[in-house]
Every structure is written in C-alpha cells, then in structure tokens.
Design a protein around this motif. Structure first.
Motif, PDB file in Angstrom:
ATOM      1  N   ARG A  20      44.194  41.291  40.749  1.00  5.79           N
ATOM      2  CA  ARG A  20      43.945  42.669  40.340  1.00  5.79           C
ATOM      3  C   ARG A  20      44.493  42.938  38.939  1.00  5.79           C
ATOM      4  O   ARG A  20      44.420  44.057  38.452  1.00  5.79           O
ATOM      5  CB  ARG A  20      44.580  43.638  41.346  1.00  5.79           C
ATOM      6  CG  ARG A  20      43.922  43.564  42.725  1.00  5.79           C
ATOM      7  CD  ARG A  20      44.480  44.604  43.665  1.00  5.79           C
ATOM      8  NE  ARG A  20      43.828  44.553  44.971  1.00  5.79           N
ATOM      9  CZ  ARG A  20      44.117  45.357  45.993  1.00  5.79           C
ATOM     10  NH1 ARG A  20      45.061  46.282  45.854  1.00  5.79           N
ATOM     11  NH2 ARG A  20      43.480  45.222  47.142  1.00  5.79           N
ATOM     12  N   PHE A  75      34.705  35.664  33.306  1.00  3.10           N
ATOM     13  CA  PHE A  75      34.901  36.666  34.337  1.00  3.10           C
ATOM     14  C   PHE A  75      33.669  36.709  35.236  1.00  3.10           C
ATOM     15  O   PHE A  75      32.537  36.796  34.764  1.00  3.10           O
ATOM     16  CB  PHE A  75      35.120  38.054  33.728  1.00  3.10           C
ATOM     17  CG  PHE A  75      36.515  38.266  33.190  1.00  3.10           C
ATOM     18  CD1 PHE A  75      37.626  38.159  34.013  1.00  3.10           C
ATOM     19  CD2 PHE A  75      36.714  38.593  31.867  1.00  3.10           C
ATOM     20  CE1 PHE A  75      38.900  38.346  33.525  1.00  3.10           C
ATOM     21  CE2 PHE A  75      37.987  38.795  31.368  1.00  3.10           C
ATOM     22  CZ  PHE A  75      39.084  38.673  32.204  1.00  3.10           C
ATOM     23  N   ILE A  76      33.900  36.666  36.542  1.00  3.81           N
ATOM     24  CA  ILE A  76      32.825  36.807  37.525  1.00  3.81           C
ATOM     25  C   ILE A  76      33.107  38.057  38.340  1.00  3.81           C
ATOM     26  O   ILE A  76      34.186  38.200  38.925  1.00  3.81           O
ATOM     27  CB  ILE A  76      32.750  35.575  38.460  1.00  3.81           C
ATOM     28  CG1 ILE A  76      32.540  34.306  37.634  1.00  3.81           C
ATOM     29  CG2 ILE A  76      31.624  35.747  39.485  1.00  3.81           C
ATOM     30  CD1 ILE A  76      32.588  33.034  38.468  1.00  3.81           C
ATOM     31  N   HIS A  77      32.159  38.984  38.346  1.00  4.52           N
ATOM     32  CA  HIS A  77      32.366  40.227  39.078  1.00  4.52           C
ATOM     33  C   HIS A  77      32.218  39.978  40.575  1.00  4.52           C
ATOM     34  O   HIS A  77      31.249  39.358  41.019  1.00  4.52           O
ATOM     35  CB  HIS A  77      31.349  41.289  38.629  1.00  4.52           C
ATOM     36  CG  HIS A  77      31.574  42.628  39.273  1.00  4.52           C
ATOM     37  ND1 HIS A  77      32.660  43.407  38.962  1.00  4.52           N
ATOM     38  CD2 HIS A  77      30.865  43.292  40.225  1.00  4.52           C
ATOM     39  CE1 HIS A  77      32.599  44.524  39.683  1.00  4.52           C
ATOM     40  NE2 HIS A  77      31.520  44.472  40.464  1.00  4.52           N
ATOM     41  N   GLY A  78      33.204  40.443  41.366  1.00  8.82           N
ATOM     42  CA  GLY A  78      33.169  40.230  42.801  1.00  8.82           C
ATOM     43  C   GLY A  78      33.526  41.489  43.570  1.00  8.82           C
ATOM     44  O   GLY A  78      34.001  42.486  43.008  1.00  8.82           O
ATOM     45  N   LYS A  79      33.310  41.435  44.883  1.00  4.18           N
ATOM     46  CA  LYS A  79      33.606  42.562  45.762  1.00  4.18           C
ATOM     47  C   LYS A  79      34.127  42.019  47.082  1.00  4.18           C
ATOM     48  O   LYS A  79      33.520  41.135  47.690  1.00  4.18           O
ATOM     49  CB  LYS A  79      32.349  43.407  46.004  1.00  4.18           C
ATOM     50  CG  LYS A  79      32.601  44.665  46.806  1.00  4.18           C
ATOM     51  CD  LYS A  79      31.333  45.497  46.921  1.00  4.18           C
ATOM     52  CE  LYS A  79      31.597  46.786  47.685  1.00  4.18           C
ATOM     53  NZ  LYS A  79      30.366  47.617  47.796  1.00  4.18           N
ATOM     54  N   GLU A 116      36.252  46.243  44.452  1.00  2.00           N
ATOM     55  CA  GLU A 116      35.646  45.429  43.406  1.00  2.00           C
ATOM     56  C   GLU A 116      36.742  44.775  42.570  1.00  2.00           C
ATOM     57  O   GLU A 116      37.786  45.373  42.313  1.00  2.00           O
ATOM     58  CB  GLU A 116      34.740  46.286  42.521  1.00  2.00           C
ATOM     59  CG  GLU A 116      33.539  46.834  43.269  1.00  2.00           C
ATOM     60  CD  GLU A 116      32.536  47.499  42.345  1.00  2.00           C
ATOM     61  OE1 GLU A 116      32.842  47.613  41.138  1.00  2.00           O
ATOM     62  OE2 GLU A 116      31.461  47.887  42.831  1.00  2.00           O
ATOM     63  N   THR A 117      36.499  43.548  42.150  1.00  2.00           N
ATOM     64  CA  THR A 117      37.514  42.805  41.404  1.00  2.00           C
ATOM     65  C   THR A 117      36.850  41.835  40.448  1.00  2.00           C
ATOM     66  O   THR A 117      35.650  41.547  40.563  1.00  2.00           O
ATOM     67  CB  THR A 117      38.443  42.032  42.366  1.00  2.00           C
ATOM     68  OG1 THR A 117      39.499  41.427  41.618  1.00  2.00           O
ATOM     69  CG2 THR A 117      37.664  40.951  43.099  1.00  2.00           C
ATOM     70  N   GLU A 118      37.645  41.336  39.491  1.00  2.00           N
ATOM     71  CA  GLU A 118      37.173  40.333  38.548  1.00  2.00           C
ATOM     72  C   GLU A 118      37.756  38.978  38.934  1.00  2.00           C
ATOM     73  O   GLU A 118      38.972  38.848  39.117  1.00  2.00           O
ATOM     74  CB  GLU A 118      37.582  40.687  37.118  1.00  2.00           C
ATOM     75  CG  GLU A 118      36.976  41.974  36.580  1.00  2.00           C
ATOM     76  CD  GLU A 118      35.486  41.866  36.351  1.00  2.00           C
ATOM     77  OE1 GLU A 118      34.970  40.731  36.269  1.00  2.00           O
ATOM     78  OE2 GLU A 118      34.825  42.920  36.272  1.00  2.00           O
ATOM     79  N   SER A 159      43.139  41.367  33.353  1.00  2.00           N
ATOM     80  CA  SER A 159      43.261  41.538  31.899  1.00  2.00           C
ATOM     81  C   SER A 159      44.526  40.862  31.371  1.00  2.00           C
ATOM     82  O   SER A 159      44.509  40.227  30.318  1.00  2.00           O
ATOM     83  CB  SER A 159      43.263  43.029  31.540  1.00  2.00           C
ATOM     84  OG  SER A 159      44.330  43.699  32.191  1.00  2.00           O
TER      85      SER A 159
END
Length: 298
Positions: free
Chosen positions: A225, A244-248, A255-257, A228
C-alpha cells in the motif's frame, strides 16, 4: 515496542557480520587460487587477475623496486577502481561498499600470499593446478555471491557493453575473458596457456553453477500500500527498473498497485531487505525468469 526495535537493529548487524565473513573467506580463496595454483603456471583465468598475471611476468626486471614483477594484487586494484566507478555511473551498483571491501581484500591477500608462498603447491603438473585453481576460484566467487557482493572485474565492462543492446551479458563476459586468455597466448608464446586457462574457466564456471543452480534472474512481484515510496527505493537507491500493475483485492476489494521487476538472483535479498524496511507488511513473490527481453519499465 523497544524490544521489537532492538531485534530490528540486531538483525541487520548479524546479517552484516555473516555477509562480511563470507567476503573474507571468498576473497582469501580467490587469492589462494591465483597465487598457489594459477600464476606459477602462467594460467590466465580471464578478468583483471588474468591481466595482472600477464603483467606480473612481463614486468620482471623492468622496475628496480619490483624485480620479481609488478605485484598482482596491486595491479588488479589499479584496474578494479576505475571499473567500479564505471559500474556505479552506468549500472547503479547497489553492492558498492561490499564490492570495494571484496576487491581490496583479494588484492591484499594476493600480495601477502605472494610474499610468503614462493613455490607452487603442485609441481610439474599444470593440468592439476588448473583444476584445483578453477575449483578454489569457483568456491571463492560463490562465497562472495552469497554475501550479495561482487569483485568488480571485467564482468562490469561486459555488463556496460551489453546494457541497452541486444547482446547478452554472458556472451560479453566470454568475449572479454577470451580476449584476456588470448593476450596470455600472445605474450607467453605458448599454446598450452589458452588450453589450461580455458579449462580453469570451465571448472570455475561449473563450481559456481553447482552452488548457484537457480536461474540468475528472478521475476519479482511486490504488493504494497506504499508503492510510491517503494518506487523511490527501487529506482533511485537500487538503480533498478519496474512496472506498476493495477490490481484489486478479491476479498476486501481494495485497489492497489503491484510492482513488477526483474533482478539478478544475487540482488534479490538486498531488494527484499529494502522493501521490508519501507513496508514490513509488503507481500513479495518471486519466480525464475529470463532476461533475454528488455527489462520492465523501459
């Protein structure tokens, strides 16, 4: 709380002592290989010490203060320092302090052993000397790798040449080491030199492969979390790249990176340590990978 902080302080200290113990042992073994087995038979095992062995014999009688030839350790040091600077500038070498300690110790041990050991351990048998020299050299390099360090050397030059090109680092290392072996052939005018030298390199490579059987590259996924802050550590401090891969999340739906990157196996423990320092709850997963394609984040 204070107890947890004390444990967190002791762990890096303990890990540091273990790493530097491996470095001392690895540096001594490498120096032992050069002085006792390889140099007496003019075996040129590539790298800066291959060059140093050649210069050691070529310079005999040229300098009154070094009548027996330039000291191999000090000569190698003259090559390793600019190579380290090149590595830091071009590759962002994360193991800089350990690398400095490693090649300094190898140089010191090499010249100390050269002073005390005047006769080869194996007499009149270059093949046995090449075998033992390669095996001990491989064990020394393995110890250094376990400490997440390197001894600089011509592999730095190979990595710089291969960077941002279609050339493989492994192929460039072979080219650099072979060029040094052929230098030994030209200087010593003896066809036995490349034979024993390449045999030493083969044995050394097999020993390292035996103890480092994993693929040298790891595909790494980091779920945190605090992505950055991890980006600053990975890119700015470690000199690595990533995506960075966008995920959930499936359970809570947050939602998280997800950070995806590729690192050499020897650099993975350092990456994991830095990530956990920023986010102790980060989830890290890794698997074998190939780096034939460009790195993520290009």
């Amino acid at each position: 709380m204070q107890h947890q902080s004390a444990i967190q302080v002791r762990r890096p200290v303990r890990h540091g002592l273990v790493d530097y113990s491996f470095i001392v042992v690895g540096a001594f073994l490498q120096a032992l290989s050069y002085v006792v087995f390889l140099a007496p038979y003019k075996i040129v095992p590539g790298g800066v010490y291959g060059i140093s062995i050649v210069l050691h014999y070529v310079s005999r009688g040229l300098f009154p203060f070094f009548p027996e030839g330039l000291p191999m350790g000090a000569t190698a040091l003259c090559f390793n320092i600019p190579l380290l600077i090149l590595a830091v500038r071009k590759l962002g070498l994360a193991s800089g302090p350990k690398t400095v300690v490693t090649f300094l110790l190898i140089s010191v041990f090499t010249d100390l052993l050269s002073y005390f050991v005047t006769e080869p351990l194996v007499e009149n048998d270059a093949f046995i000397a090449a075998f033992y020299g390669g095996a001990i050299l491989g064990l020394g390099v393995t110890c250094v790798f376990k400490a997440q360090s390197t001894s600089a050397g011509t592999d730095v030059l190979a990595r710089v040449i291969a960077k941002n090109t279609n050339l493989k680092v492994s192929n460039m290392i072979i080219v650099c080491d072979s060029a040094i072996v052929l230098l030994g052939l030209v200087v010593f005018q003896d066809w036995a030199v490349p034979l024993y030298s390449w045999f030493t390199i083969f044995v050394y490579g097999k020993i390292v492969e035996m103890f480092q059987s994993e693929n040298p590259s790891r595909a790494i996924f980091i779920v945190s979390r605090n992505a950055s802050a991890l980006k600053e550590v990975i890119v700015d401090k470690l000199g690595m790249r990533g995506t960075f891969i966008h995920g959930k999340g499936m359970y809570e739906g947050h939602e998280t990176e997800i950070i995806f990157t590729i690192a050499e196996r020897k650099d993975f423990p350092k990456l994991k340590e830095e990530v956990k320092a920023v986010d102790p709850h980060a989830f890290i997963s890794s698997m074998q990978a190939s780096k034939d394609s460009p790195r993520p984040g290009i």
